[in-house]
Design an enzyme around this catalytic site. Structure first.
Site, mmCIF file in Angstrom:
data_model
loop_
_atom_site.group_PDB
_atom_site.id
_atom_site.type_symbol
_atom_site.label_atom_id
_atom_site.label_comp_id
_atom_site.label_asym_id
_atom_site.label_seq_id
_atom_site.Cartn_x
_atom_site.Cartn_y
_atom_site.Cartn_z
ATOM 1 N N LYS A 1 0.846 -1.193 0.000
ATOM 2 C CA LYS A 1 0.000 0.000 0.000
ATOM 3 C C LYS A 1 0.876 1.236 0.000
ATOM 4 C CE LYS A 1 -4.070 1.936 0.548
ATOM 5 N NZ LYS A 1 -3.721 2.782 -0.609
ATOM 6 N N LYS B 1 5.278 2.209 8.436
ATOM 7 C CA LYS B 1 4.094 2.953 8.883
ATOM 8 C C LYS B 1 2.874 2.039 9.039
ATOM 9 C CE LYS B 1 3.490 6.561 6.362
ATOM 10 N NZ LYS B 1 3.046 7.491 5.285
ATOM 11 N N LYS C 1 5.314 2.335 -2.924
ATOM 12 C CA LYS C 1 5.196 3.740 -3.320
ATOM 13 C C LYS C 1 5.362 3.819 -4.818
ATOM 14 C CE LYS C 1 4.768 7.730 -1.088
ATOM 15 N NZ LYS C 1 4.118 7.877 0.229
ATOM 16 N N THR D 1 -5.073 12.719 6.849
ATOM 17 C CA THR D 1 -3.667 12.817 7.279
ATOM 18 C C THR D 1 -3.531 13.947 8.308
ATOM 19 O OG1 THR D 1 -3.002 12.024 5.100
ATOM 20 C CG2 THR D 1 -1.275 12.978 6.469
ATOM 21 N N ASN E 1 -2.354 19.474 0.878
ATOM 22 C CA ASN E 1 -3.554 18.878 1.489
ATOM 23 C C ASN E 1 -3.349 18.555 2.977
ATOM 24 O OD1 ASN E 1 -6.250 17.620 1.338
ATOM 25 N ND2 ASN E 1 -5.101 15.750 1.705
ATOM 26 N N SER F 1 -7.388 5.215 4.148
ATOM 27 C CA SER F 1 -7.340 4.430 2.915
ATOM 28 C C SER F 1 -7.761 2.985 3.185
ATOM 29 C CB SER F 1 -5.919 4.416 2.339
ATOM 30 O OG SER F 1 -5.705 5.542 1.539
HETATM 31 N N1 GLU Z 1 0.546 8.997 0.554
HETATM 32 C C1 GLU Z 1 0.074 8.750 1.875
HETATM 33 C C2 GLU Z 1 1.216 8.326 2.781
HETATM 34 O O1 GLU Z 1 2.360 8.598 2.496
HETATM 35 C C3 GLU Z 1 -1.114 7.791 1.908
HETATM 36 C C4 GLU Z 1 -0.846 6.411 1.402
HETATM 37 C C5 GLU Z 1 -2.075 5.552 1.256
HETATM 38 O O2 GLU Z 1 -3.162 5.982 1.623
HETATM 39 O O3 GLU Z 1 -1.922 4.439 0.774
HETATM 40 O O4 GLU Z 1 1.008 7.799 3.831
#
Ligand code: GLU
Length: 444
Positions: free
Chosen positions: A68, A92, A104, A188, A219, A357
Site C-alpha cells: 500500500k 508505517k 510507493k 492525514t 492537502n 485508505s
Molecule cells: N501517501 C500517503 C502516505 O504517504 C497515503 C498512502 C495511502 O493511503 O496508501 O502515507
C-alpha cells in the site's frame, strides 16, 4: 530519516534490529525492496508532441498483506526516492497495525506545467504501465504529493477499463461519487492533530498555550492547520513552495486556503499558482526563517530533508511534528535528539492517510459506505492506540519516539516473517545451539 539504501541497512535500523534481536532472515529480507518497476509513459501533449515520462512503482515488503502506498508527481522523483518512501510505508502500516505491506509510486514530472487533459493522460498512462502489478489483494495505490482524488478517479477508471469490470478497491483516495470514503481528504491532517493532542495532554499542556509554525500548505498541511486552529492552537506561521507568512496574533488557515484555490479556479489551473504570501495582513518571511522561529511546535508538512545537519542547530522549537515523509535527515535527527528536541515521527504522525485508505478499501470490498463520523472514530481509535503504545514504549525503554515507533513496526514485521520460519526453525542443530524457542515452532 533512516534512509534505506539497497546495499545495506542504515545504522539506525541496525540498532532497531539489535534491540529486537531479530533473526538474520528478517534483516536480509528488509534490506531491499521485493519488486522495483521502472516504466516509460508516453503522453501526447496538447500541442501534438509526444513526451515520454519516467515512472516507478516499488513494492518494498508484503509479508503482512498487500502492499500500500501513494503515487507522487514531482520533478525530483527518482527510483531511490520511491524506494525510501516504500520502505517508510512498510514501517508505517505496521506501526498502526494495518494488514498491509508498503509500496510507493512516482512519476518524474513537473505537474504544474501540464494542462488538465495532459494530466489525465499521464495518470491513465501510469496505470496502463503498472496494471499487471497492482490489484486489491496485490498492491493498492493512493494519493501523495501533487496527486489528489481526481487523479485517483482517473486511475481507478483506467484500471476498470482494462479489466472490463469495476474494481474500486484497487485505488484509495478516490472522489466520493466514485467509491471514495467520507473523511479521507482530511485524514492525514486529522491523524497528525490526534497524535499532537495526545502528546500535549501527556505534558499537561492545553492547545491555547501552544504557538505553531507549519511548513507546507498542501492537502495534509492545510487540513492539519485548519483543524489545529479550530482546536485552539495558535498558528503563527505558514509556508508553501513560494514563500512564508508570520503573524504572532495567529492566522486563520481556512480563508487563506480558500483564497489560494479560488484564484486557481478563476485562472482554470490544476495546481495553485498563488501562494500563502497573498495574505496581505501577515508579515512575509523567508521559508528557511519559518523553520527557525521561536515557536512551541514546528510542523513539517512539505518534502523530505527539510531539516538537515546545516539547520538542525538553529531549530528553536522544542517539539517537531513530522507530517511529511522523511522531513528530518538521519544526521539532523541525532543532533535534535542530543539538543533535547522531541520529534513526533512521520511513521506514526502521518499514518492517518493510510488508515483512512484502509477504511475506504474495506468499504469498497463490502460494498457498503459509512458516515463520516464512523470513519473519523475508527481513524482516531487506531492512531490513538498506536500513539499511546509508542509513547509508553519510549518511556519504558528510555528511547526516542522514533526509535519506539520503529520498535513497534519492525517488531510486527519481524514477528510475521518469523512465523514463516527462520533459520533456527529449519535447522534443528542451529536451534539447539541457539537454545531453541524459535518463532514459528509454536504451531507444531
Ligand atoms: N501517501 C500517503 C502516505 O504517504 C497515503 C498512502 C495511502 O493511503 O496508501 O502515507
Amino acid at each position: 530519516m533512516s534512509k534505506q539504501s539497497e546495499n545495506g541497512t542504515p545504522a539506525f535500523l541496525e540498532r532497531i534490529f539489535d534491540r529486537l534481536q531479530v533473526a538474520d532472515d528478517v534483516r536480509q529480507r528488509l534490506a531491499s525492496a521485493k519488486l522495483t518497476a521502472q516504466v516509460s509513459i508516453p503522453v501526447r501533449m496538447d500541442d501534438g508532441a509526444l513526451k515520454v515520462f519516467q515512472g516507478w512503482r516499488v513494492q518494498y515488503d508484503d509479508t503482512r498483506g498487500p502492499t500500500k502506498g501513494g503515487v507522487r508527481f514531482h520533478p525530483q522523483v527518482s527510483r531511490e526516492e520511491v524506494t525510501h518512501l516504500s520502505f517508510w510505508m512498510t514501517i508505517k502500516c505496521a506501526v498502526v497495525d494495518l494488514p498491509f505491506g508498503g509500496a510507493k509510486g512516482g512519476v518524474c514530472v513537473d505537474p504544474k506545467g501540464l494542462s488538465r487533459l495532459e494530466l489525465e493522460r499521464l495518470s491513465r498512462g501510469y496505470i496502463r504501465a503498472i496494471h499487471d502489478l497492482i490489484g486489491p489483494d496485490r498492491d493498492i495505490p493512493a494519493p501523495d504529493v501533487n496527486t489528489n482524488a481526481t487523479v485517483m478517479g482517473w486511475m481507478s477508471d483506467e484500471y476498470a477499463q482494462i479489466e472490463r469490470r469495476q474494481v474500486p478497491a484497487v485505488i484509495t483516495g478516490k472522489p466520493l461519487g466514485l467509491g471514495g470514503s467520507a473523511g479521507r481528504v482530511a485524514a492525514t491532517g486529522r491523524g497528525a492533530l490526534q497524535v499532537l493532542q495526545l502528546w500535549t495532554q501527556r505534558q499537561d499542556k492545553s492547545p491555547e498555550q501552544l504557538r505553531v509554525a507549519v511548513q507546507g500548505f498542501g492537502n495534509a498541511g492545510y487540513h492539519f492547520a485548519r483543524l489545529a486552529h479550530e482546536a485552539g492552537y495558535r498558528i503563527v506561521a505558514l509556508s508553501d513552495s513560494k514563500g512564508a507568512i508570520h503573524d504572532e496574533d495567529g492566522l486563520n488557515p481556512e480563508p487563506i486556503w480558500k483564497h489560494k484555490h479560488a484564484t486557481r479556479e478563476l485562472k482554470g489551473m490544476v495546481y495553485c499558482d498563488e501562494s500563502v504570501c497573498e495574505e496581505r495582513d501577515a508579515e512575509r518571511i523567508e521559508q528557511q526563517a519559518l523553520l527557525e522561529l521561536d515557536v512551541d511546535v514546528l510542523v513539517l508538512a512539505a518534502l523530505e530533508d527539510a531539516i538537515d545537519e546545516d539547520n538542525a542547530g538553529r531549530i528553536k522549537a522544542p517539539l517537531i511534528l513530522e507530517i511529511a515523509n522523511g522531513p528530518v535527515t538521519a544526521e539532523a535527527d541525532q543532533l535534535l535528539e542530543d539538543a533535547g528536541v522531541v520529534v513526533l515521527p512521520d511513521v506514526l504522525v502521518n499514518a492517518g492517510g493510510v488508515i483512512a485508505s484502509h477504511l475506504e478499501w474495506v468499504q469498497n470490498r463490502i460494498g457498503d459506505y459509512w458516515p463520516q463520523e464512523t470513519v473519523e472514530q475508527r481513524l482516531d481509535d487506531r492512531i490513538g492506540k498506536a500513539a499511546e503504545a509508542c509513547f509508553e514504549r519510549a518511556e519504558q525503554e528510555q528511547v526516542s519516539l522514533r526509535t519506539a515507533a520503529y520498535l513497534q513496526g519492525v517488531g510486527r514485521i519481524a514477528a510475521a516473517m518469523s512465523q514463516q520460519g527462520t533459520r533456527t526453525y529449519f535447522n534443528e542443530r542451529a536451534e539447539r545451539r541457539c537454545g531453541g524457542g524459535a518463532s514459528g515452532r509454536q504451531s507444531d
